[in-house]
Motif scaffolding. Structure first.
Motif, PDB file in Angstrom:
ATOM      1  N   VAL A 159       0.590  -0.778   0.203  1.00  0.00           N
ATOM      2  CA  VAL A 159       0.233  -0.090   0.406  1.00  0.00           C
ATOM      3  C   VAL A 159       0.669   1.815  -0.087  1.00  0.00           C
ATOM      4  CG1 VAL A 159      -2.420   1.439   1.066  1.00  0.00           C
ATOM      5  CG2 VAL A 159      -1.705  -1.400   1.624  1.00  0.00           C
ATOM      6  N   TYR A 162      -3.582   5.672   1.046  1.00  0.00           N
ATOM      7  CA  TYR A 162      -5.546   5.267   1.052  1.00  0.00           C
ATOM      8  C   TYR A 162      -6.296   6.710   0.172  1.00  0.00           C
ATOM      9  CZ  TYR A 162      -4.716   1.842   3.502  1.00  0.00           C
ATOM     10  OH  TYR A 162      -3.832  -0.017   4.041  1.00  0.00           O
ATOM     11  N   GLU A 268      -7.627   2.536  -1.849  1.00  0.00           N
ATOM     12  CA  GLU A 268      -6.889   1.702  -1.492  1.00  0.00           C
ATOM     13  C   GLU A 268      -5.272   1.635  -2.783  1.00  0.00           C
ATOM     14  OE1 GLU A 268      -5.542  -1.571   1.316  1.00  0.00           O
ATOM     15  OE2 GLU A 268      -5.089  -2.572  -1.389  1.00  0.00           O
ATOM     16  N   SER A 270      -1.919   1.151  -4.998  1.00  0.00           N
ATOM     17  CA  SER A 270      -0.362  -0.125  -4.077  1.00  0.00           C
ATOM     18  C   SER A 270       0.631   0.303  -4.957  1.00  0.00           C
ATOM     19  CB  SER A 270      -0.880  -1.536  -3.211  1.00  0.00           C
ATOM     20  OG  SER A 270      -2.528  -1.320  -2.946  1.00  0.00           O
TER      21      SER A 270
END
Length: 315
Positions: A159, A162, A268, A270
């Motif tokens: 990640v 967010y 999310e 990543s």
């Protein structure tokens, strides 16, 4: 048997054509064909069925290709080990980024990265999530940036940040007078969506399907957030934007923004790479560069991650 012969075999297996494979290997077609023939003679077996169009692997050829991938990867790993030991950060580094992330994230870190690591030859492609996964699996890119989770056993996800969803609500819309949005206020029938192929669209659908109301009759799909914003201002519906997309809006357009109440729906984002990826030291430098910049821009903590994987109704 040589590593070069195995690389030629892998190229033909991928492109199913000797001429195309030779072009990607930067050799002449006769040279590539001769080396593969030598390997087949040494093994006393046929790797390819040349009578099929396009060329197909034989049964044993498929097994040879799978083993060849492992051998070629491991041979490349030797160079990777040496470079890491020397502390060298450079060479070709191929990056794929999904369209809904590239325009906002790339300008934030690119100048810093290329200035700090001038010996890295960074090659960037805008790719859909599916294209990222395929190219990572095939070894055509080293790393990707996309919305997660993707639930792919071959791909590692780490990640980066967010990113909250933000509502863009025109004056004519039923929610314009609301100072903030509740998830269950959403009705997908009056939300303008990106066109098929964008994972942000799937996240919005999942958000409405899980928490709001939807009967799947979409009014309009578009290819860019800028278009959605313009159409929304024309009174054709509200839309949802990723947080970074809102930072460049002018003051006149910012009056249409509505934050969600906590927990804020978010995606999310990543960094992705194949589980057998070799260039881990380059991946770390990229991740650290992005981390150092984005942490000062996105400080949302209480968020609810909305998956980009399109879920079945009722799931």
């Amino acid at each position: 048997m040589t590593i070069t012969q195995l690389k030629y075999v892998l190229a033909v297996a991928e492109y199913k054509n000797f001429t195309t494979a030779s072009e990607h290997c930067f050799v002449t077609q006769p040279t590539l064909s001769m080396q593969i023939q030598k390997l087949e003679d040494e093994l006393d077996t046929k790797i390819f069925n040349r009578n099929k169009k396009p060329i197909q692997l034989t049964e044993i050829g498929s097994k040879i290709v799978e083993q060849a991938k492992i051998i070629v990867d491991e041979s490349n790993r030797i160079n990777d080990i040496v470079e890491q030991q020397k502390g060298f950060i450079g060479g070709d580094f191929k990056l794929g980024i999904i369209p809904t992330v590239m325009p906002t994230l790339l300008p934030l870190f690119l100048k810093t990265f290329i200035k700090k690591y001038p010996k890295v030859n960074l090659k960037i492609e805008e790719l859909t999530t599916e294209e990222c996964i395929k190219k990572l699996t095939d070894g055509h890119i080293d790393v990707a940036i996309a919305a997660t989770p993707l639930e792919n056993d071959l791909i590692k996800e780490r990640v980066l940040y967010y990113e909250p969803f933000v509502g863009f609500v025109p004056k004519e819309h039923r929610l314009f007078e609301n100072k903030s949005l509740n998830i269950d206020d959403l009705n997908i029938d009056d939300i303008l969506l990106l066109e098929d192929g964008h994972c942000f669209k799937e996240s919005v659908i999942n958000l409405c399907r899980t928490f709001g109301r939807t009967n799947q009759h979409f009014q309009l799909h578009s290819g860019s957030f800028d278009t959605l914003i313009k159409l929304s201002k024309e009174g054709l519906g509200m839309t949802l934007l990723p947080y970074l997309q809102t930072l460049d809006l002018n003051d006149k357009d910012r009056i249409y923004l509505r934050q969600f109440k906590e927990p804020v729906p978010a995606r999310e984002v990543s960094i992705l790479y194949h589980k057998s990826q070799l260039k881990i030291h380059l991946i770390e430098t990229l991740k650290n560069t992005i981390d150092g910049i984005v942490r000062g821009i996105i400080a949302f903590n209480d968020v609810k991650i909305i998956s980009p994987i399109l879920q079945k109704k009722g799931a």
